[in-house]
Design a protein around this motif. Structure first.
Motif, PDB file in Angstrom:
ATOM      1  N   SER A 128       0.824  -1.211   0.000  1.00 18.52           N
ATOM      2  CA  SER A 128       0.000   0.000   0.000  1.00 18.52           C
ATOM      3  C   SER A 128       0.855   1.256   0.000  1.00 18.52           C
ATOM      4  CB  SER A 128      -0.925  -0.012   1.217  1.00 18.52           C
ATOM      5  OG  SER A 128      -1.772  -1.147   1.212  1.00 18.52           O
ATOM      6  N   ALA A 129       1.967   1.223   0.719  1.00 13.01           N
ATOM      7  CA  ALA A 129       2.862   2.380   0.747  1.00 13.01           C
ATOM      8  C   ALA A 129       3.424   2.667  -0.635  1.00 13.01           C
ATOM      9  CB  ALA A 129       3.988   2.154   1.746  1.00 13.01           C
ATOM     10  N   ILE A 130       3.755   1.624  -1.384  1.00 10.52           N
ATOM     11  CA  ILE A 130       4.276   1.814  -2.738  1.00 10.52           C
ATOM     12  C   ILE A 130       3.195   2.369  -3.654  1.00 10.52           C
ATOM     13  CG2 ILE A 130       5.087   0.572  -4.788  1.00 10.52           C
ATOM     14  CD1 ILE A 130       6.685  -1.203  -2.852  1.00 10.52           C
ATOM     15  N   ARG A 131       1.983   1.829  -3.533  1.00  9.15           N
ATOM     16  CA  ARG A 131       0.884   2.354  -4.344  1.00  9.15           C
ATOM     17  C   ARG A 131       0.658   3.837  -4.029  1.00  9.15           C
ATOM     18  NH1 ARG A 131      -4.247  -0.731  -3.210  1.00  9.15           N
ATOM     19  NH2 ARG A 131      -3.100  -2.359  -4.312  1.00  9.15           N
ATOM     20  N   LEU A 132       0.720   4.167  -2.743  1.00  8.18           N
ATOM     21  CA  LEU A 132       0.541   5.558  -2.343  1.00  8.18           C
ATOM     22  C   LEU A 132       1.653   6.432  -2.902  1.00  8.18           C
ATOM     23  CD1 LEU A 132      -0.840   7.772  -0.717  1.00  8.18           C
ATOM     24  CD2 LEU A 132       0.383   6.951   1.320  1.00  8.18           C
ATOM     25  N   ALA A 133       2.899   5.949  -2.826  1.00  5.51           N
ATOM     26  CA  ALA A 133       4.025   6.719  -3.352  1.00  5.51           C
ATOM     27  C   ALA A 133       3.867   6.964  -4.850  1.00  5.51           C
ATOM     28  CB  ALA A 133       5.338   6.000  -3.061  1.00  5.51           C
ATOM     29  N   ARG A 134       3.437   5.944  -5.566  1.00  5.87           N
ATOM     30  CA  ARG A 134       3.230   6.094  -7.005  1.00  5.87           C
ATOM     31  C   ARG A 134       2.088   7.063  -7.294  1.00  5.87           C
ATOM     32  NH1 ARG A 134       4.247  -0.333  -8.472  1.00  5.87           N
ATOM     33  NH2 ARG A 134       6.354  -0.046  -9.326  1.00  5.87           N
ATOM     34  N   GLY A 135       1.015   6.952  -6.521  1.00  2.00           N
ATOM     35  CA  GLY A 135      -0.111   7.853  -6.727  1.00  2.00           C
ATOM     36  C   GLY A 135       0.225   9.292  -6.400  1.00  2.00           C
ATOM     37  N   ALA A 136       1.019   9.493  -5.341  1.00  2.00           N
ATOM     38  CA  ALA A 136       1.361  10.847  -4.903  1.00  2.00           C
ATOM     39  C   ALA A 136       2.344  11.534  -5.846  1.00  2.00           C
ATOM     40  CB  ALA A 136       1.927  10.807  -3.486  1.00  2.00           C
ATOM     41  N   THR A 137       3.228  10.729  -6.472  1.00  2.71           N
ATOM     42  CA  THR A 137       4.255  11.317  -7.340  1.00  2.71           C
ATOM     43  C   THR A 137       3.894  11.253  -8.819  1.00  2.71           C
ATOM     44  OG1 THR A 137       5.450   9.208  -7.523  1.00  2.71           O
ATOM     45  CG2 THR A 137       6.082  10.688  -5.705  1.00  2.71           C
ATOM     46  N   GLY A 138       2.959  10.383  -9.184  1.00  2.00           N
ATOM     47  CA  GLY A 138       2.640  10.200 -10.595  1.00  2.00           C
ATOM     48  C   GLY A 138       3.729   9.466 -11.348  1.00  2.00           C
ATOM     49  N   ARG A 139       4.558   8.709 -10.623  1.00  2.00           N
ATOM     50  CA  ARG A 139       5.662   7.966 -11.239  1.00  2.00           C
ATOM     51  C   ARG A 139       5.483   6.465 -10.994  1.00  2.00           C
ATOM     52  NH1 ARG A 139      10.719  11.582  -8.868  1.00  2.00           N
ATOM     53  NH2 ARG A 139      10.147  13.586  -9.824  1.00  2.00           N
ATOM     54  N   ASN A 140       6.263   5.656 -11.715  1.00  2.00           N
ATOM     55  CA  ASN A 140       6.095   4.208 -11.620  1.00  2.00           C
ATOM     56  C   ASN A 140       7.258   3.462 -10.990  1.00  2.00           C
ATOM     57  OD1 ASN A 140       3.570   4.299 -12.862  1.00  2.00           O
ATOM     58  ND2 ASN A 140       4.446   4.117 -14.924  1.00  2.00           N
ATOM     59  N   LYS A 141       8.477   3.921 -11.206  1.00  2.00           N
ATOM     60  CA  LYS A 141       9.639   3.128 -10.794  1.00  2.00           C
ATOM     61  C   LYS A 141       9.857   3.195  -9.282  1.00  2.00           C
ATOM     62  CE  LYS A 141      12.183   3.321 -15.160  1.00  2.00           C
ATOM     63  NZ  LYS A 141      11.795   1.937 -15.512  1.00  2.00           N
ATOM     64  N   LEU A 142      10.370   2.069  -8.753  1.00  2.00           N
ATOM     65  CA  LEU A 142      10.760   2.053  -7.348  1.00  2.00           C
ATOM     66  C   LEU A 142      12.138   1.427  -7.221  1.00  2.00           C
ATOM     67  CD1 LEU A 142      10.380  -0.988  -5.666  1.00  2.00           C
ATOM     68  CD2 LEU A 142       8.110  -0.606  -6.609  1.00  2.00           C
ATOM     69  N   VAL A 143      12.873   1.885  -6.227  1.00  2.00           N
ATOM     70  CA  VAL A 143      14.199   1.351  -5.928  1.00  2.00           C
ATOM     71  C   VAL A 143      14.105   0.481  -4.690  1.00  2.00           C
ATOM     72  CG1 VAL A 143      16.545   1.930  -5.175  1.00  2.00           C
ATOM     73  CG2 VAL A 143      15.429   3.296  -6.953  1.00  2.00           C
ATOM     74  N   LYS A 144      14.656  -0.737  -4.775  1.00  2.00           N
ATOM     75  CA  LYS A 144      14.827  -1.582  -3.599  1.00  2.00           C
ATOM     76  C   LYS A 144      16.232  -2.168  -3.640  1.00  2.00           C
ATOM     77  CE  LYS A 144      13.264  -5.683  -2.981  1.00  2.00           C
ATOM     78  NZ  LYS A 144      14.535  -6.469  -2.974  1.00  2.00           N
ATOM     79  N   PHE A 145      16.579  -2.914  -2.604  1.00  2.00           N
ATOM     80  CA  PHE A 145      17.947  -3.397  -2.475  1.00  2.00           C
ATOM     81  C   PHE A 145      17.991  -4.912  -2.308  1.00  2.00           C
ATOM     82  CE2 PHE A 145      17.769   0.980  -1.193  1.00  2.00           C
ATOM     83  CZ  PHE A 145      18.828   1.532  -1.907  1.00  2.00           C
ATOM     84  N   GLU A 146      19.050  -5.502  -2.865  1.00  2.00           N
ATOM     85  CA  GLU A 146      19.242  -6.942  -2.750  1.00  2.00           C
ATOM     86  C   GLU A 146      19.220  -7.368  -1.283  1.00  2.00           C
ATOM     87  OE1 GLU A 146      22.116  -8.836  -5.969  1.00  2.00           O
ATOM     88  OE2 GLU A 146      23.055  -7.133  -4.983  1.00  2.00           O
ATOM     89  N   GLY A 147      18.470  -8.399  -1.005  1.00  2.00           N
ATOM     90  CA  GLY A 147      18.438  -8.941   0.347  1.00  2.00           C
ATOM     91  C   GLY A 147      17.405  -8.314   1.245  1.00  2.00           C
ATOM     92  N   CYS A 148      16.791  -7.213   0.813  1.00  2.00           N
ATOM     93  CA  CYS A 148      15.728  -6.596   1.602  1.00  2.00           C
ATOM     94  C   CYS A 148      14.388  -7.211   1.204  1.00  2.00           C
ATOM     95  CB  CYS A 148      15.680  -5.086   1.374  1.00  2.00           C
ATOM     96  SG  CYS A 148      17.018  -4.184   2.169  1.00  2.00           S
ATOM     97  N   TYR A 149      13.648  -7.644   2.202  1.00  4.75           N
ATOM     98  CA  TYR A 149      12.352  -8.279   1.972  1.00  4.75           C
ATOM     99  C   TYR A 149      11.256  -7.340   2.449  1.00  4.75           C
ATOM    100  CZ  TYR A 149       8.542 -11.682   2.345  1.00  4.75           C
ATOM    101  OH  TYR A 149       7.350 -12.347   2.224  1.00  4.75           O
ATOM    102  N   HIS A 150      10.320  -7.052   1.558  1.00  6.94           N
ATOM    103  CA  HIS A 150       9.229  -6.139   1.897  1.00  6.94           C
ATOM    104  C   HIS A 150       7.868  -6.804   1.732  1.00  6.94           C
ATOM    105  CE1 HIS A 150      12.341  -3.069   1.890  1.00  6.94           C
ATOM    106  NE2 HIS A 150      12.629  -3.344   0.638  1.00  6.94           N
ATOM    107  N   GLY A 151       7.833  -8.103   1.929  1.00  2.55           N
ATOM    108  CA  GLY A 151       6.592  -8.824   1.743  1.00  2.55           C
ATOM    109  C   GLY A 151       6.516  -9.454   0.371  1.00  2.55           C
ATOM    110  N   HIS A 152       5.433 -10.201   0.123  1.00  5.36           N
ATOM    111  CA  HIS A 152       5.366 -11.001  -1.090  1.00  5.36           C
ATOM    112  C   HIS A 152       4.507 -10.394  -2.194  1.00  5.36           C
ATOM    113  CE1 HIS A 152       2.088 -12.569   1.533  1.00  5.36           C
ATOM    114  NE2 HIS A 152       1.409 -12.593   0.408  1.00  5.36           N
ATOM    115  N   ALA A 153       4.373  -9.070  -2.210  1.00  3.22           N
ATOM    116  CA  ALA A 153       3.728  -8.413  -3.350  1.00  3.22           C
ATOM    117  C   ALA A 153       4.587  -8.636  -4.594  1.00  3.22           C
ATOM    118  CB  ALA A 153       3.555  -6.927  -3.081  1.00  3.22           C
ATOM    119  N   ASP A 154       3.952  -8.795  -5.747  1.00  4.43           N
ATOM    120  CA  ASP A 154       4.665  -9.192  -6.965  1.00  4.43           C
ATOM    121  C   ASP A 154       5.875  -8.319  -7.280  1.00  4.43           C
ATOM    122  OD1 ASP A 154       2.895 -11.231  -7.301  1.00  4.43           O
ATOM    123  OD2 ASP A 154       1.940 -10.456  -9.112  1.00  4.43           O
TER     124      ASP A 154
END
Length: 439
Positions: A128-154
């Protein structure tokens, strides 16, 4: 000590029964013991710092339900609050005053957040936080890091650590390439990669999501310079900095990991924070929150839709609220951190005495250790750990009544219920277990 094979009768019977009706016999992959071998322990009850399996064997518990049980199991004040809430009703599908009280308690300790939305799981909160970030900025890309787990969203199952690292898969089957194509995966603590990614894609990046202390590649801290640069680049390019504090929130400090970075970086704060585990006290509850301007983009105020039938569940909020009130007492975190440091120092001493390469780190009630001479700084370095040696150590501890995570890539947790006697018994078990690595 009775060998493992002599006392797994009830656990083995339950596991065989479970495998007939549940994929792999478990409802979350790391519980299956596939990484370490042997039979999973089926837990029947817990109290304080201990859990008991189906054979009646007691273990000193350093998993703590993967972090939530910061007070230990069955704390009287939490138990009383849950029992009272359950008598009043399990779920209403309507607002309750306790939701407000829990939100106020969270915001009181996390000043980067003006508003918070309660949900039921860490995966749901991160998604939900990612969806909110995308909605608030009007952008699509997100940065994450190897080895970091943020749940099993696709979009997040790309080099995600945790259970996926355990099984050796860089991603998950069933995730279309088109779903993950906007996920930029960088090396943790790698400044040059970070700067290159923003130089190339800065105007397209909606958010950068990071575990400030990665607990799904065991325990790896983001360095202060790296975190400062994350903040600077997000600000410079108009992206949102999202702290995934599902694991670290209210676990490493009362204000979470972000409070620790704020001590070292002037005016530091993330734009959005994802919380879970401790705020539910062991019940299914999580949250995400941030500044009003961003949070007011959520329905029913704004165009970003998010909903959940059990969000703010009255029993879960009672459990979480009682937990937060207990851990906010003066001196709680000093005592918890002291006990956790004593644990890892004692383990290091036993490893040194056995001639075993060992490094460890801790913050608050969270810790991690590696069978490596130095603490790793990223996923690649973590993967140099010897899995077979860890498995030997794991079973050596388990057979002596000490339960640590059944996977090389998971952090551990100390609770307020762990006594000096528990630590002494842990060191005794570790002394024997480390010797197994030198045979």
């Amino acid at each position: 000590m009775t060998p493992d094979t002599d006392r797994t009768d009830a656990n083995l019977a339950l596991f065989e029964r479970a495998r007939r009706v549940i994929p792999g016999g478990v409802n979350s992959p790391v519980r299956a013991f596939r990484a370490v071998g042997g039979t999973p322990r089926f837990i029947t009850r817990a109290e304080g710092a201990y859990i008991w399996d189906a054979n009646g064997q007691r273990y000193i518990d350093y998993i703590g339900s993967w972090g939530p049980m910061i007070l230990g199991h069955g704390h009287p004040a939490v138990l009383e609050a849950v029992q009272k809430a359950a008598r009043d009703g399990f779920s209403f599908g309507a607002p309750t005053e306790r939701e407000i009280e829990l939100a106020e308690e969270i915001l009181r300790h996390v000043p980067s957040m003006d508003m918070v939305r309660l949900v039921s799981s860490g995966t749901e909160a991160a998604m939900s936080a990612i969806r909110l970030a995308r909605g608030a900025t009007g952008r699509n890309k997100l940065v994450k890091f190897e080895g970091c787990y943020h749940g099993h969203a696709d979009a997040l199952l790309v080099k995600a650590g945790s259970g996926l690292a355990t099984f050796g898969h860089p991603t998950s089957a069933g995730v279309p390439a088109v779903v993950a194509q906007d996920t930029l995966v960088l090396e943790y603590n790698n400044l040059s990669q970070l700067e290159a990614a923003f130089a190339a894609h800065g105007s397209e990046i909606a958010c950068l999501m990071i575990e400030p202390i990665a607990g799904n590649m065991n325990f790896v801290r983001a360095s202060v310079p790296f975190m400062q640069r994350c903040r600077e680049l997000c600000t410079q390019h108009g992206a949102l900095l999202v702290f995934d504090e599902v694991m670290t929130g209210f676990r490493v400090a009362l204000g979470g990991a972000q409070s620790l970075y704020a001590q070292a970086i002037p005016d530091f704060a993330p734009d959005l924070t994802v919380l879970g585990k401790v705020i539910g006290g062991g019940m299914p509850l999580a949250a995400f929150g941030g500044r009003c301007a961003v949070m007011e983009q959520l329905a029913p105020l704004g165009p970003v839709y998010q909903a959940g039938t059990l969000s703010g569940n009255p029993v879960a909020t009672a459990c979480g609220l009682a937990t937060l009130r207990e851990i906010s007492r003066e001196g709680f975190y000093d005592a918890l951190a002291r006990q956790t440091r004593t644990l890892i120092e004692g383990l290091k001493s036993e490893a040194d005495a056995a001639g075993v390469a060992f490094s460890a780190d801790s913050e608050g009630g969270m810790f991690g250790f590696f069978l490596l001479p130095e603490l790793p700084q990223n996923y690649t370095a973590v993967m140099k750990s010897d899995g077979a040696r860890f498995n030997t150590l794991f079973h050596g501890l388990l057979e002596r009544g000490v339960y640590v995570a059944p996977a090389l890539y998971e952090a551990g947790f100390v609770s307020a219920a762990h006594s000096d006697e528990d630590l002494a018994r842990t060191f005794e078990a570790a002394r024997a277990a480390f010797r197994l690595l030198t045979k």
